[in-house]
Design a protein around this motif. Structure first.
Motif, short mmCIF file in Angstrom:
data_model
loop_
_atom_site.label_atom_id
_atom_site.label_comp_id
_atom_site.label_asym_id
_atom_site.label_seq_id
_atom_site.Cartn_x
_atom_site.Cartn_y
_atom_site.Cartn_z
N ARG A 82 3.74 69.31 7.94
CA ARG A 82 4.91 70.20 8.01
C ARG A 82 5.15 70.67 9.44
O ARG A 82 6.29 70.77 9.88
CB ARG A 82 4.69 71.42 7.10
CG ARG A 82 4.93 71.09 5.66
CD ARG A 82 4.77 72.33 4.81
NE ARG A 82 4.83 71.99 3.40
CZ ARG A 82 4.34 72.75 2.44
NH1 ARG A 82 3.74 73.89 2.73
NH2 ARG A 82 4.44 72.39 1.19
N ALA A 83 4.06 70.97 10.12
CA ALA A 83 4.21 71.44 11.51
C ALA A 83 4.82 70.33 12.37
O ALA A 83 5.72 70.59 13.17
CB ALA A 83 2.85 71.85 12.06
N LEU A 84 4.35 69.12 12.18
CA LEU A 84 4.89 68.00 12.96
C LEU A 84 6.38 67.81 12.66
O LEU A 84 7.17 67.51 13.56
CB LEU A 84 4.14 66.71 12.64
CG LEU A 84 2.75 66.56 13.28
CD1 LEU A 84 2.02 65.36 12.69
CD2 LEU A 84 2.85 66.40 14.78
N GLU A 85 6.74 68.00 11.40
CA GLU A 85 8.15 67.82 11.03
C GLU A 85 9.06 68.84 11.70
O GLU A 85 10.25 68.59 11.88
CB GLU A 85 8.31 67.96 9.51
CG GLU A 85 8.06 66.65 8.80
CD GLU A 85 8.29 66.80 7.31
OE1 GLU A 85 8.49 67.92 6.83
OE2 GLU A 85 8.25 65.77 6.63
N GLN A 86 8.48 69.99 12.06
CA GLN A 86 9.31 71.02 12.68
C GLN A 86 9.51 70.80 14.17
O GLN A 86 10.30 71.49 14.80
CB GLN A 86 8.67 72.40 12.44
CG GLN A 86 8.79 72.82 10.98
CD GLN A 86 8.13 74.16 10.74
OE1 GLN A 86 8.45 75.14 11.38
NE2 GLN A 86 7.18 74.18 9.83
N LEU A 87 8.75 69.86 14.73
CA LEU A 87 8.93 69.58 16.16
C LEU A 87 10.17 68.71 16.36
O LEU A 87 10.52 67.92 15.49
CB LEU A 87 7.71 68.81 16.68
CG LEU A 87 6.36 69.51 16.71
CD1 LEU A 87 5.33 68.59 17.32
CD2 LEU A 87 6.45 70.80 17.49
N PRO A 88 10.82 68.84 17.52
CA PRO A 88 11.89 67.90 17.84
C PRO A 88 11.33 66.47 17.84
O PRO A 88 10.15 66.27 18.16
CB PRO A 88 12.32 68.30 19.25
CG PRO A 88 11.82 69.69 19.43
CD PRO A 88 10.60 69.83 18.57
N GLU A 89 12.18 65.52 17.48
CA GLU A 89 11.72 64.14 17.32
C GLU A 89 10.98 63.63 18.56
O GLU A 89 9.94 62.99 18.45
CB GLU A 89 12.92 63.24 17.03
CG GLU A 89 12.55 61.81 16.74
CD GLU A 89 13.77 60.92 16.61
OE1 GLU A 89 14.46 61.02 15.59
OE2 GLU A 89 14.04 60.15 17.55
N SER A 90 11.52 63.94 19.74
CA SER A 90 10.91 63.39 20.96
C SER A 90 9.48 63.90 21.14
O SER A 90 8.59 63.17 21.57
CB SER A 90 11.76 63.75 22.17
OG SER A 90 11.88 65.15 22.26
N GLN A 91 9.27 65.18 20.82
CA GLN A 91 7.92 65.75 20.97
C GLN A 91 6.99 65.21 19.87
O GLN A 91 5.82 64.92 20.11
CB GLN A 91 7.99 67.27 20.88
CG GLN A 91 8.74 67.89 22.07
CD GLN A 91 8.93 69.39 21.93
OE1 GLN A 91 8.43 70.01 20.99
NE2 GLN A 91 9.66 69.98 22.85
N ARG A 92 7.54 65.07 18.65
CA ARG A 92 6.72 64.58 17.54
C ARG A 92 6.22 63.16 17.81
O ARG A 92 5.05 62.86 17.63
CB ARG A 92 7.54 64.62 16.25
CG ARG A 92 6.74 64.25 15.03
CD ARG A 92 7.49 64.57 13.76
NE ARG A 92 8.62 63.69 13.58
CZ ARG A 92 9.84 64.08 13.23
NH1 ARG A 92 10.09 65.34 13.04
NH2 ARG A 92 10.81 63.21 13.05
N LEU A 93 7.13 62.31 18.29
CA LEU A 93 6.73 60.92 18.55
C LEU A 93 5.64 60.86 19.60
O LEU A 93 4.64 60.14 19.45
CB LEU A 93 7.95 60.11 19.02
CG LEU A 93 9.05 59.87 17.99
CD1 LEU A 93 10.25 59.21 18.63
CD2 LEU A 93 8.55 59.03 16.82
N ALA A 94 5.81 61.65 20.66
CA ALA A 94 4.82 61.63 21.75
C ALA A 94 3.46 62.09 21.24
O ALA A 94 2.42 61.48 21.54
CB ALA A 94 5.29 62.51 22.90
N ILE A 95 3.45 63.14 20.43
CA ILE A 95 2.17 63.68 19.95
C ILE A 95 1.51 62.74 18.94
O ILE A 95 0.30 62.50 19.00
CB ILE A 95 2.37 65.10 19.36
CG1 ILE A 95 2.60 66.06 20.52
CG2 ILE A 95 1.17 65.53 18.53
CD1 ILE A 95 2.82 67.48 20.12
N VAL A 96 2.29 62.21 18.02
CA VAL A 96 1.69 61.31 17.02
C VAL A 96 1.11 60.07 17.69
O VAL A 96 0.00 59.63 17.39
CB VAL A 96 2.73 60.92 15.93
CG1 VAL A 96 2.17 59.85 15.01
CG2 VAL A 96 3.11 62.14 15.11
N MET A 97 1.85 59.51 18.64
CA MET A 97 1.32 58.34 19.35
C MET A 97 0.07 58.69 20.14
O MET A 97 -0.88 57.93 20.19
CB MET A 97 2.38 57.77 20.31
CG MET A 97 3.46 56.97 19.64
SD MET A 97 4.36 56.05 20.89
CE MET A 97 5.94 55.89 20.11
#
Lengths: 253, 170
Positions: free
Chosen positions: B111-126
């Motif tokens: 849920r926390a990841l979903e609340q991040l803007p896409e650009s930040q989420r992609l960088a963190i997940v990768m």
């Protein structure tokens, strides 16, 4: 955000240099980053993917069986189609002379060469893998080209603004629609990017713009802006809109 | 990848075996479980269909993740356009992960990841889950390395706020 803040990112989850540890101890932002990084480590890993099913294995195998086509072949095909259509358009519109633009020949040919370059290079740049910076500069150059078309006009005012304008509009759209369809088809071989679609749309619109530029004797700013350039920009916008709704055959960059 | 491009079909099997789990895991974190599996298949099909776009000398892993990211972005864009999924539906999605793991933690992170803007989420997940270097992430996202680092840093900071309850809870 300091250089140390960015350096911390490289060292997350590893032993840190004393100087970096000191920075973290003093920086609230970095403390937050370290804490979040540690918390994510406590989250369990995502599931293992199930074994590939038979249908997918078959699809993959079929796709692998087809020969790989280098990206530049599509680019060349689109550029060739553009050139053929612009040649056919100029031939069909020609009455007494190939060029009936009343501006000075130097200006007419300089703009024509730039438009021809856009017609040929546009599809190649739009379809090339990578090349983000090149796409950015290309995209920035198209408005300049449009301005050149407007300010490079002869200033000759048509007798009937609307009637002359409508005929130019029809020519612009008629000549540019097929290149636009071709380039949109080619664009579906990779992932949708606004910049790619916009460059492709501008280059397709340049087909009609070049034929009009050479053929149209009217050169007033209002005529060029409303009936040469605006339809060109509209076609580029339509290309982006249509491409965004089509499914990609591949998501490759 | 070059072996596959040069006609060695067994190289595709090796690529698939090696990368199917990381790619599926990455996509699952971005778009959810069922969709992640579908998109990982789409990613490998794209890899095969678009092998003519692979540039010799380029690193494979960022290219593969760029394909996966594009597939995820396309999916999310279409979902937004068609308004198929509301936030409530997203929240109801099943937690992802192995049964023995902590579902509460995973759900909170998801849920926390979903609340991040896409650009930040992609960088963190990768970075965090796929262990890609920032150079590789930059290549996959067609950004500069420093831009990726800034996004990741801001994303981690936001995550800390979003996940505060996890370590300050009862």
């Amino acid at each position: 955000m300091t250089r140390e803040c960015l350096l911390l990112l490289e060292n997350l989850g590893r032993a840190k240099e004393p100087s970096l540890s000191a920075h973290v101890a003093a920086c609230q932002h970095c403390q937050a980053v370290v804490k979040a990084h540690e918390t994510l480590a406590r989250a369990r890993s995502a599931p293992l993917w199930q074994a590939k099913d038979a249908a997918f294995a078959q699809s993959l195998s079929q796709a692998a069986g087809r020969p790989a086509r280098p990206w530049w072949i599509d680019g060349l095909v689109v550029a060739a189609v553009n050139l053929l259509i612009v040649a056919a358009g100029i031939g069909a519109l020609q009455s007494r002379a190939a060029v009936t633009n009343l501006a000075s020949p130097e200006i007419v040919w300089a703009i024509a060469i730039l438009l021809a370059a856009a017609i040929i290079a546009g599809p190649m740049i739009a379809l090339a893998p990578g090349g983000r910076s090149l796409r950015k500069y290309t995209l920035a150059s198209f408005p300049l080209l449009a301005v050149a078309v407007v300010v490079g006009g002869s200033g000759f005012q048509p007798m009937s603004w609307i009637r002359a304008g409508i005929s130019c509009l029809v020519v612009e759209i008629t000549l540019s629609v097929v290149p636009a369809i071709f380039v949109v088809w080619a664009l579906t071989t990779n992932a949708f990017r606004v910049s790619r679609a916009a460059i492709a749309g501008f280059s397709a619109g340049a087909v009609g713009a070049l034929a009009l530029h050479l053929h149209c004797p009217f050169g007033s700013i209002s005529h060029l802006l409303c009936f040469h350039v605006l339809p060109w920009l509209g076609l580029a916008a339509a290309t982006v809109a249509v491409r965004s709704r089509l499914r990609s055959k591949s998501f490759a960059p | 990848m070059l072996r596959f491009i040069d006609g060695d079909r067994t190289a595709l099997d090796l690529l698939y075996l090696r990368y199917r789990e990381p790619v599926a895991s990455y996509l699952t974190r971005i778009v959810g479980r069922g969709n992640g599996e579908d998109l990982s298949q789409a990613t490998f099909l794209s890899l095969v269909r678009a092998r003519g776009r692979y540039q010799r000398g380029a690193r494979f892993r960022p290219w593969l993740y760029a394909i996966a990211t594009n597939a995820a972005r396309d999916f999310l864009r279409r979902r937004r356009m068609e308004q198929l999924a509301s936030k409530r539906e997203m929240a109801r999605e099943e937690p992802i992960g192995a049964p023995e793991a902590d579902p509460g933690m995973e759900r909170a992170v998801h849920r926390a990841l979903e609340q991040l803007p896409e650009s930040q989420r992609l960088a963190i997940v990768m970075h965090r889950f796929q262990n890609l270097s920032f150079a590789e992430i930059a290549q996959a996202l067609e950004l500069s390395e420093s831009a990726v680092k800034v996004r990741a840093h801001r994303g981690y900071e936001k995550l800390r706020e979003l996940l505060r309850d996890l370590w300050e809870g009862p």
